[in-house]
Design a protein around this motif. Structure first.
Motif, PDB file in Angstrom:
ATOM      1  N   ASN A  61      -1.790  28.147  -1.196  1.00 27.52           N
ATOM      2  CA  ASN A  61      -1.190  26.815  -1.241  1.00 27.52           C
ATOM      3  C   ASN A  61       0.272  26.839  -1.664  1.00 27.52           C
ATOM      4  N   LEU A  62       0.739  27.985  -2.149  1.00 27.52           N
ATOM      5  CA  LEU A  62       2.151  28.089  -2.540  1.00 27.52           C
ATOM      6  C   LEU A  62       3.096  27.819  -1.372  1.00 27.52           C
ATOM      7  N   SER A  63       2.739  28.315  -0.190  1.00 25.93           N
ATOM      8  CA  SER A  63       3.627  28.112   0.952  1.00 25.93           C
ATOM      9  C   SER A  63       3.711  26.634   1.339  1.00 25.93           C
ATOM     10  N   GLU A  64       2.651  25.876   1.040  1.00 25.59           N
ATOM     11  CA  GLU A  64       2.631  24.446   1.358  1.00 25.59           C
ATOM     12  C   GLU A  64       3.606  23.653   0.482  1.00 25.59           C
ATOM     13  N   ILE A  65       3.874  24.150  -0.726  1.00 26.75           N
ATOM     14  CA  ILE A  65       4.748  23.432  -1.650  1.00 26.75           C
ATOM     15  C   ILE A  65       6.105  24.115  -1.818  1.00 26.75           C
ATOM     16  N   THR A  66       6.438  24.996  -0.877  1.00 29.16           N
ATOM     17  CA  THR A  66       7.728  25.692  -0.877  1.00 29.16           C
ATOM     18  C   THR A  66       8.497  25.283   0.382  1.00 29.16           C
TER      19      THR A  66
ATOM     20  N   MET B 154      21.057  36.884 -19.739  1.00 35.23           N
ATOM     21  CA  MET B 154      20.821  35.605 -20.373  1.00 35.23           C
ATOM     22  C   MET B 154      19.544  34.977 -19.788  1.00 35.23           C
ATOM     23  N   MET B 155      18.667  34.521 -20.660  1.00 33.45           N
ATOM     24  CA  MET B 155      17.406  33.908 -20.234  1.00 33.45           C
ATOM     25  C   MET B 155      17.624  32.412 -20.013  1.00 33.45           C
ATOM     26  N   TYR B 156      17.071  31.915 -18.915  1.00 34.34           N
ATOM     27  CA  TYR B 156      17.136  30.499 -18.585  1.00 34.34           C
ATOM     28  C   TYR B 156      15.724  29.935 -18.563  1.00 34.34           C
ATOM     29  N   ARG B 157      15.626  28.597 -18.666  1.00 33.19           N
ATOM     30  CA  ARG B 157      14.314  27.946 -18.595  1.00 33.19           C
ATOM     31  C   ARG B 157      14.413  26.730 -17.680  1.00 33.19           C
ATOM     32  N   LEU B 158      13.412  26.625 -16.815  1.00 36.67           N
ATOM     33  CA  LEU B 158      13.237  25.445 -15.970  1.00 36.67           C
ATOM     34  C   LEU B 158      11.919  24.814 -16.397  1.00 36.67           C
ATOM     35  N   TYR B 159      11.955  23.526 -16.728  1.00 40.34           N
ATOM     36  CA  TYR B 159      10.731  22.842 -17.153  1.00 40.34           C
ATOM     37  C   TYR B 159      10.551  21.595 -16.304  1.00 40.34           C
ATOM     38  N   ARG B 160       9.335  21.400 -15.813  1.00 35.57           N
ATOM     39  CA  ARG B 160       8.998  20.205 -15.037  1.00 35.57           C
ATOM     40  C   ARG B 160       7.606  19.745 -15.410  1.00 35.57           C
ATOM     41  N   GLU B 161       7.385  18.449 -15.296  1.00 29.85           N
ATOM     42  CA  GLU B 161       6.019  17.933 -15.416  1.00 29.85           C
ATOM     43  C   GLU B 161       5.819  16.856 -14.371  1.00 29.85           C
ATOM     44  N   GLN B 162       4.565  16.694 -13.975  1.00 31.24           N
ATOM     45  CA  GLN B 162       4.221  15.731 -12.932  1.00 31.24           C
ATOM     46  C   GLN B 162       2.790  15.254 -13.143  1.00 31.24           C
ATOM     47  N   GLN B 163       2.629  13.946 -13.042  1.00 30.01           N
ATOM     48  CA  GLN B 163       1.296  13.357 -13.132  1.00 30.01           C
ATOM     49  C   GLN B 163       0.639  13.424 -11.759  1.00 30.01           C
ATOM     50  N   LEU B 164      -0.572  13.959 -11.707  1.00 32.17           N
ATOM     51  CA  LEU B 164      -1.345  14.023 -10.470  1.00 32.17           C
ATOM     52  C   LEU B 164      -2.556  13.115 -10.612  1.00 32.17           C
ATOM     53  N   ASN B 165      -2.758  12.255  -9.640  1.00 35.87           N
ATOM     54  CA  ASN B 165      -3.878  11.315  -9.694  1.00 35.87           C
ATOM     55  C   ASN B 165      -5.109  11.945  -9.032  1.00 35.87           C
ATOM     56  N   CYS B 166      -5.686  12.903  -9.740  1.00 38.58           N
ATOM     57  CA  CYS B 166      -6.893  13.585  -9.269  1.00 38.58           C
ATOM     58  C   CYS B 166      -7.603  14.154 -10.483  1.00 38.58           C
ATOM     59  N   ASN B 167      -8.800  14.686 -10.275  1.00 41.24           N
ATOM     60  CA  ASN B 167      -9.498  15.298 -11.404  1.00 41.24           C
ATOM     61  C   ASN B 167      -9.025  16.748 -11.592  1.00 41.24           C
ATOM     62  N   ILE B 168      -9.392  17.313 -12.726  1.00 37.74           N
ATOM     63  CA  ILE B 168      -8.939  18.663 -13.075  1.00 37.74           C
ATOM     64  C   ILE B 168      -9.448  19.695 -12.072  1.00 37.74           C
ATOM     65  N   GLU B 169     -10.643  19.508 -11.536  1.00 33.20           N
ATOM     66  CA  GLU B 169     -11.193  20.477 -10.575  1.00 33.20           C
ATOM     67  C   GLU B 169     -10.351  20.533  -9.307  1.00 33.20           C
ATOM     68  N   LYS B 170      -9.951  19.363  -8.803  1.00 38.03           N
ATOM     69  CA  LYS B 170      -9.141  19.326  -7.582  1.00 38.03           C
ATOM     70  C   LYS B 170      -7.761  19.951  -7.829  1.00 38.03           C
ATOM     71  N   ALA B 171      -7.145  19.624  -8.958  1.00 38.32           N
ATOM     72  CA  ALA B 171      -5.829  20.197  -9.291  1.00 38.32           C
ATOM     73  C   ALA B 171      -5.938  21.710  -9.439  1.00 38.32           C
ATOM     74  N   TRP B 172      -6.938  22.168 -10.188  1.00 40.67           N
ATOM     75  CA  TRP B 172      -7.100  23.602 -10.422  1.00 40.67           C
ATOM     76  C   TRP B 172      -7.363  24.349  -9.114  1.00 40.67           C
ATOM     77  N   ASP B 173      -8.251  23.815  -8.277  1.00 38.93           N
ATOM     78  CA  ASP B 173      -8.565  24.480  -7.012  1.00 38.93           C
ATOM     79  C   ASP B 173      -7.322  24.632  -6.151  1.00 38.93           C
TER      80      ASP B 173
ATOM     81  N   PHE C 266      11.514  19.610  -4.139  1.00 38.66           N
ATOM     82  CA  PHE C 266      10.706  19.591  -2.911  1.00 38.66           C
ATOM     83  C   PHE C 266       9.220  19.613  -3.272  1.00 38.66           C
ATOM     84  N   ARG C 267       8.887  20.499  -4.173  1.00 38.79           N
ATOM     85  CA  ARG C 267       7.506  20.643  -4.618  1.00 38.79           C
ATOM     86  C   ARG C 267       6.978  19.323  -5.202  1.00 38.79           C
ATOM     87  N   TYR C 268       7.808  18.655  -5.989  1.00 42.55           N
ATOM     88  CA  TYR C 268       7.426  17.372  -6.598  1.00 42.55           C
ATOM     89  C   TYR C 268       7.084  16.354  -5.507  1.00 42.55           C
TER      90      TYR C 268
END
Length: 155
Positions: free
Chosen positions: A27-32, A1-20, A141-143
């Protein structure tokens, strides 16, 4: 059975900073959560992600037991979206689509994770007993971490 987790979050930064930040596997370990013992094994340094990039990790999602996990970046549209797909790991299927949408307040980040557990009915039971809640707690936690990194006024 397939499941879905969906989240959204507003980040107060520009696209370059978010993308980087999000396009760097390190950076995954920082948000885990630390309890997951998440370690990037691949020598990816500060290399930007690209379609076909493979990233190896160890992670301890259950009872502190380390597992190897290999994802491949299956899609990249710079400054818009990327997808990591589990090539080897604990799930029967794992596809995580990251989307970044600039707006008047910064960047709206959306996560859509489609996943399936192995072992048929046992996987369904495990999902109900702990997997669903574990994923929710990881993304909660990530949020909080991302809120501290991007949305607190002292940044």
């Amino acid at each position: 059975m397939m499941y879905r987790l969906y989240r959204e979050q507003q980040l107060n930064c520009n696209i370059e900073k978010a993308w980087d930040f999000f396009s760097s596997p390190h950076n995954l370990s920082e948000i885990t959560p630390e309890s997951m013992n998440f370690v990037v094994l691949s020598d990816v340094q500060d290399e930007p992600i690209f379609k076909g990039m493979e990233i190896d990790y160890t992670v301890s999602p259950v009872l502190g037991i380390p597992m190897r996990w290999k994802t491949v970046i299956s899609q990249v549209e710079d400054y818009k979206s990327f997808t990591d797909f589990q090539k080897e790991g604990p799930y029967k299927h794992w596809n995580h689509f990251h989307e970044f949408i600039p707006n008047e307040n910064g960047v709206l980040m959306k996560d859509t994770v489609d996943y399936e557990l192995p072992m048929g009915i046992l996987g369904k039971i495990a999902h109900q007993l702990f997997v669903k809640q574990k994923l929710k707690s990881i993304f909660d936690f990530r949020y909080r971490v991302l809120n501290d990194l991007f949305n607190n006024k002292h940044n």
